[in-house]
Motif scaffolding. Structure first.
Motif, PDB file in Angstrom:
ATOM      1  N   THR A  17      -6.199   4.566 -15.090  1.00 47.15           N
ATOM      2  CA  THR A  17      -5.064   4.458 -16.231  1.00 47.15           C
ATOM      3  C   THR A  17      -5.030   6.002 -16.640  1.00 47.15           C
ATOM      4  OG1 THR A  17      -7.193   4.445 -17.706  1.00 47.15           O
ATOM      5  CG2 THR A  17      -6.165   2.505 -17.156  1.00 47.15           C
ATOM      6  N   GLN A  37      -4.562  -1.018  -6.829  1.00 45.24           N
ATOM      7  CA  GLN A  37      -5.240  -1.253  -8.214  1.00 45.24           C
ATOM      8  C   GLN A  37      -5.701  -2.734  -8.051  1.00 45.24           C
ATOM      9  OE1 GLN A  37      -3.819  -0.121 -11.917  1.00 45.24           O
ATOM     10  NE2 GLN A  37      -3.245   1.947 -11.521  1.00 45.24           N
ATOM     11  N   TYR A  41       0.110   2.266  -4.834  1.00 39.32           N
ATOM     12  CA  TYR A  41      -0.748   2.424  -6.165  1.00 39.32           C
ATOM     13  C   TYR A  41      -1.138   1.169  -6.894  1.00 39.32           C
ATOM     14  CZ  TYR A  41      -1.229   7.237  -5.704  1.00 39.32           C
ATOM     15  OH  TYR A  41      -1.500   8.818  -5.245  1.00 39.32           O
ATOM     16  N   ASP A  42      -0.019   0.499  -7.266  1.00 37.33           N
ATOM     17  CA  ASP A  42      -0.095  -1.005  -7.598  1.00 37.33           C
ATOM     18  C   ASP A  42      -0.912  -1.983  -7.054  1.00 37.33           C
ATOM     19  OD1 ASP A  42       1.392   0.017  -9.825  1.00 37.33           O
ATOM     20  OD2 ASP A  42       3.428  -0.914  -9.176  1.00 37.33           O
ATOM     21  N   ASN A  43      -0.522  -2.143  -5.751  1.00 44.81           N
ATOM     22  CA  ASN A  43      -1.354  -2.998  -4.902  1.00 44.81           C
ATOM     23  C   ASN A  43      -2.855  -2.558  -4.696  1.00 44.81           C
ATOM     24  OD1 ASN A  43       0.259  -5.278  -3.790  1.00 44.81           O
ATOM     25  ND2 ASN A  43       1.799  -3.550  -3.830  1.00 44.81           N
ATOM     26  N   PRO A  46       0.490   5.457 -10.911  1.00 39.43           N
ATOM     27  CA  PRO A  46       1.546   5.675 -10.061  1.00 39.43           C
ATOM     28  C   PRO A  46       2.308   6.735 -10.296  1.00 39.43           C
ATOM     29  CG  PRO A  46       1.477   3.509 -10.598  1.00 39.43           C
ATOM     30  CD  PRO A  46       0.547   4.086 -11.488  1.00 39.43           C
ATOM     31  N   LYS A  91       4.413   4.196  -6.061  1.00 42.63           N
ATOM     32  CA  LYS A  91       4.134   3.129  -7.034  1.00 42.63           C
ATOM     33  C   LYS A  91       3.814   1.813  -6.455  1.00 42.63           C
ATOM     34  CE  LYS A  91       6.015   0.907 -11.147  1.00 42.63           C
ATOM     35  NZ  LYS A  91       5.656  -0.144 -10.765  1.00 42.63           N
TER      36      LYS A  91
END
Length: 430
Positions: free
Chosen positions: A255, A407, A403-405, A202, A400
């Motif tokens: 990562t 992932q 990207y978090d979702n 993110p 963020k």
């Protein structure tokens, strides 16, 4: 990568690479008001990490301006990248801001929303504005009001390994995300290598977020609400999820950041690298064998054909006591002649129409080295290039959330539909 090399290219990291800006506790010269009172105007000018590489360039530029404008002195302050945002926030709040400051539209727009910058529309003629690329000028507006003057630009291209492509039986590099997915499967099947690296960290590059716009999805609507919970938005989520689940993206994509993508390309583990053309020089230094088989191609895009660009601009604080001198200096720094000179010195792109038509960008023979070909390709892209991420408050928070979702979908923790719905809801309820 050697530390010295990273310093040299720090100015260019634009793509994801120009989104971190901050400011220092530098306050105006104590003698500024007295100089103004004695008939001498002082313009304080802040740049971001351009010393010492471009010290001679700016000293000469300032000397030329002062000679052409007797009675005006320019005080140049170069601020480290990591300090610019905090310093300018502090200076604006304390009414000690410089008269001209180098930022990027994303951060500058946040302060424009707080009425921090001098509005330029009533101070500039139509002729003044027409010097600059229209889409780039638009990136320096908020609510139809101009808050900045475009300066230098960077647009990513596709650098590709001809050897890996030939081994995979691919005759030309992919031009679209759909072609990229096909190439990724073919390269993996034929060579065991990955086609490319994209980061879903993110805090790092915004390239994946830009891909939404390139593939036809809208990020936010006119009210700033999520606009990507649509078939188009779901298709983008599905695209990246499928690539990861099919092992067509390196696992460290979740990562590690853009720097890892450069490392993988330089070590011959990936076939393509999406980055600025100036990185061809870096590859030549760090991985000569890879540079020998590398070539440049246009930026990969989606069905829209849109190309992304990173922009640096000059803004003038609203409370400057030298508005006329500050504006004159900002226009001088960004005029055709000076932009072309800086573009050549820094291996970036100018934002004026005339300077981009110079033979330095347009008259590059087919036999020229890859780095020269890359310059011509990136300059040609500027006719279609635009800032794809909207001037939206908290846009990094949107990145963020998305990207978090993403992932979560890539790891199988959520379905694509659920990940899209959760991301939209989280953004709207933030």
């Amino acid at each position: 990568m050697k530390r010295k090399t990273w310093k040299t290219v720090g100015i260019f990291a634009l793509l994801g690479f120009m989104l971190s800006w901050v400011v220092s506790s530098c306050s105006p010269s104590p003698s500024k008001s007295s100089q103004a009172g004695s008939g001498t105007a002082e313009v304080e000018f802040w740049t971001m990490q351009l010393q010492p590489q471009f010290t001679d360039y700016f000293n000469q530029l300032i000397a030329q301006f002062e000679q052409a404008n007797p009675g005006t002195k320019v005080r140049w302050v170069d601020v480290p990248w990591a300090d610019m945002q905090s310093k300018i926030l502090t200076a604006v709040s304390a009414n000690t801001a410089p008269d001209v400051v180098n930022l990027n539209p994303d951060f500058a727009a946040q302060l424009a929303g707080r009425n921090a910058w001098l509005e330029l529309d009533d101070r500039l003629s139509a002729t003044d504005k027409e010097q600059y690329l229209p889409k780039i000028w638009q990136a320096n507006t908020l609510n139809d009001k101009s808050f900045g003057i475009p300066w230098y630009l960077s647009t990513s291209i596709a650098i590709y390994n001809k050897q890996i492509m030939e081994q995979a039986g691919i005759s030309k590099p992919p031009a679209t995300y759909a072609e990229l997915a096909q190439a990724a499967r073919q390269i993996k099947d034929k060579t065991g290598k990955y086609a490319f690296f994209a980061t879903f960290v993110p805090e790092d590059s915004g390239e994946v977020l830009q891909s939404f716009v390139q593939m036809g999805a809208q990020l936010v609507d006119d009210q700033g609400k999520a606009a990507f919970n649509t078939p188009e938005g779901k298709a983008v989520f599905q695209y990246w999820t499928d690539l990861y689940k099919q092992d067509l993206l390196p696992k460290e994509a979740l990562t590690q950041g853009h720097r890892r993508g450069i490392e993988l390309y330089q070590s011959g583990q990936t076939a393509l690298l999406s980055t600025g053309p100036q990185f061809l020089k870096t590859i030549g230094t760090n991985a000569p064998a890879i540079a020998e088989v590398s070539a440049a191609a246009p930026q990969i895009t989606g069905t829209t054909g849109k190309k992304s660009v990173a922009v640096m601009n000059l803004v003038i604080p609203r409370k400057t006591d030298q508005p006329d001198a500050a504006l004159k200096f900002a226009l001088f720094v960004t005029n055709d002649q000076n932009q072309l000179a800086f573009a050549k010195a820094a291996n970036v792109l100018p934002s004026t129409v005339a300077s981009l038509k110079d033979g330095y960008f347009t008259e590059v023979p087919g036999s020229a080295p890859a780095i020269d070909q890359a310059r011509a390709i990136s300059a040609k892209q500027m006719q279609d290039a635009e800032v794809l991420i909207p001037n939206q408050k908290d846009i990094k928070e949107l990145q963020k959330i998305v990207y978090d979702n993403l992932q979560a979908a890539m790891l199988g923790e959520k379905s694509v539909d659920q990940a899209v719905a959760d991301a939209a809801a989280e953004w709207d309820q933030r």
